[in-house]
Design an enzyme around this catalytic site. Sequence first.
Site, mmCIF file in Angstrom:
data_model
loop_
_atom_site.group_PDB
_atom_site.id
_atom_site.type_symbol
_atom_site.label_atom_id
_atom_site.label_comp_id
_atom_site.label_asym_id
_atom_site.label_seq_id
_atom_site.Cartn_x
_atom_site.Cartn_y
_atom_site.Cartn_z
ATOM 1 N N HIS A 87 -43.040 80.258 38.158
ATOM 2 C CA HIS A 87 -43.669 79.754 36.927
ATOM 3 C C HIS A 87 -44.144 78.311 37.134
ATOM 4 O O HIS A 87 -44.543 77.638 36.181
ATOM 5 C CB HIS A 87 -42.673 79.768 35.764
ATOM 6 C CG HIS A 87 -42.278 81.137 35.300
ATOM 7 N ND1 HIS A 87 -43.186 82.108 34.950
ATOM 8 C CD2 HIS A 87 -41.056 81.703 35.092
ATOM 9 C CE1 HIS A 87 -42.553 83.196 34.555
ATOM 10 N NE2 HIS A 87 -41.252 82.976 34.639
ATOM 11 N N ARG B 286 -51.412 84.489 28.668
ATOM 12 C CA ARG B 286 -51.362 85.198 27.383
ATOM 13 C C ARG B 286 -51.650 84.163 26.316
ATOM 14 O O ARG B 286 -51.422 82.962 26.543
ATOM 15 C CB ARG B 286 -49.946 85.753 27.215
ATOM 16 C CG ARG B 286 -49.712 86.626 26.009
ATOM 17 C CD ARG B 286 -48.242 87.025 25.932
ATOM 18 N NE ARG B 286 -48.033 88.125 25.026
ATOM 19 C CZ ARG B 286 -46.839 88.659 24.750
ATOM 20 N NH1 ARG B 286 -45.751 88.184 25.330
ATOM 21 N NH2 ARG B 286 -46.728 89.662 23.904
ATOM 22 N N SER C 209 -42.369 103.145 29.058
ATOM 23 C CA SER C 209 -41.816 103.538 30.345
ATOM 24 C C SER C 209 -41.057 102.363 30.976
ATOM 25 O O SER C 209 -39.938 102.518 31.486
ATOM 26 C CB SER C 209 -42.969 104.040 31.214
ATOM 27 O OG SER C 209 -42.697 103.855 32.550
HETATM 28 P P1 A3P Z 1 -42.734 90.406 23.948
HETATM 29 O O1 A3P Z 1 -41.553 89.513 23.837
HETATM 30 O O2 A3P Z 1 -43.887 89.934 23.111
HETATM 31 O O3 A3P Z 1 -42.424 91.844 23.711
HETATM 32 P P2 A3P Z 1 -42.645 87.913 31.032
HETATM 33 O O4 A3P Z 1 -42.425 89.053 31.933
HETATM 34 O O5 A3P Z 1 -43.703 86.972 31.490
HETATM 35 O O6 A3P Z 1 -41.356 87.225 30.692
HETATM 36 O O7 A3P Z 1 -43.221 88.475 29.670
HETATM 37 C C1 A3P Z 1 -42.421 89.232 28.812
HETATM 38 C C2 A3P Z 1 -43.284 89.818 27.732
HETATM 39 O O8 A3P Z 1 -44.073 90.875 28.311
HETATM 40 C C3 A3P Z 1 -42.464 90.442 26.614
HETATM 41 O O9 A3P Z 1 -43.268 90.320 25.445
HETATM 42 C C4 A3P Z 1 -42.367 91.871 27.112
HETATM 43 O O10 A3P Z 1 -42.016 92.799 26.117
HETATM 44 C C5 A3P Z 1 -43.791 92.076 27.606
HETATM 45 N N1 A3P Z 1 -43.939 93.223 28.506
HETATM 46 C C6 A3P Z 1 -43.199 93.547 29.587
HETATM 47 N N2 A3P Z 1 -43.618 94.714 30.118
HETATM 48 C C7 A3P Z 1 -44.656 95.128 29.361
HETATM 49 C C8 A3P Z 1 -45.498 96.284 29.385
HETATM 50 N N3 A3P Z 1 -45.343 97.239 30.281
HETATM 51 N N4 A3P Z 1 -46.461 96.389 28.424
HETATM 52 C C9 A3P Z 1 -46.615 95.429 27.489
HETATM 53 N N5 A3P Z 1 -45.845 94.317 27.410
HETATM 54 C C10 A3P Z 1 -44.871 94.174 28.333
#
Ligand code: A3P
Length: 343
Positions: free
Chosen positions: A149, A170, A270
């Site tokens: 990060h 995002r 999934s």
């Molecule tokens: P939310 O908290 O809005 O649900 P990172 O991996 O950078 O930490 O990001 C986590 C975010 O990505 C979380 O968002 C998580 O739910 C979402 N996320 C992870 N896998 C995903 C997928 N297959 N489709 C959509 N969102 C996903």
Amino acid sequence: MEVTGGFKIEEIEDTPALEEFYKSQGAFKEGFIRFQPGGCVLPRCFTRIHDSIQNFAVREDDIWISSFPKCGTTWTQEMVWNIVNNLDYETAKKVSLEDRVPFLELTGLLEERFFDVAEAESKISGTGLVNSVQQSAAISSPSRILKTHLPVELLPPHVLTKAKLIYVTRNPKDAVVSLFNHWRIMDKYEGTFDVFFDAFVADVAGYYCPFNSNVLGYWNIRDQDNVLFITYEEMKKDLQAVIRKVCKFLEKEYTDVQISELATHLDFKSMKNNPAVNKEDVLKAFEDMTRGSSSTAAKDGKFMRKGETGDWKNKLSEEQNRRIEEWVEKHTQGTDLRYTYTI
Ligand code: A3P
């Protein structure tokens, strides 16, 4: 204080936003510092591994995945790992993503007081909590895939000249809502969303802030041949199109059927139900490790929370929405970076 790479570490100005945020969390008792140039906020304990990151040996066939936290990193990691590894779903479901695509600086986000417990639990060390830099160095070539990060300026030297790098971003309204959940489930944050939001838009919320600088650093180099810039919203809108783009970037070819199967594997439901990627193992490790530290944490929270674009509408007040828009405007003016808030 000057450190490796010509960086300076400075104390963060003590504002009410920082003070309230600091009081609301239990993971970082040693507080936070800021790296200059760039202004990246990190926990003070990160300084322990700064040297090893600056001396990290980057390889020409490395693939780096970078992002500000909560912008779709895990989703991108799982996509890239499968594209690189010939769609080997069997291994993907068997081996934790933490081991397939290590998080380079994870150890730097852990205060030393947690090390004894972390080391004592073999399951935990498997996640690289106490040795993430060594764990990353130990991944074999070709096509080692690493997660970070860090903002561009703090990357190990040569990542941007030697390796391939995929950056995912995002919109910050959804990111701050997701990050609030993250701090509650991972970092013993017990304060309100309002306090968290104030710290985020004051660019002092714990690690990797300021958000816009992290994104802009990579946005400015997006046209480099070895850099690919993608967004969470693009993935939500048309995952197969992003898969194709990533395949092209990584010089891999798959049939339409294979791409459709990968999109199914990467679907939110999934991934939420897949123990190799849903981070239940990491949450358990953090819970065990921080046992006894001052907090009850949000035990019912999930890493795979909602997986949507636009959930910010359910969380941000009108005033917060106005403030975050002003903050984006202020920090991105003069650039052509635009976030997507709804799809
Ligand atoms: P939310 O908290 O809005 O649900 P990172 O991996 O950078 O930490 O990001 C986590 C975010 O990505 C979380 O968002 C998580 O739910 C979402 N996320 C992870 N896998 C995903 C997928 N297959 N489709 C959509 N969102 C996903």
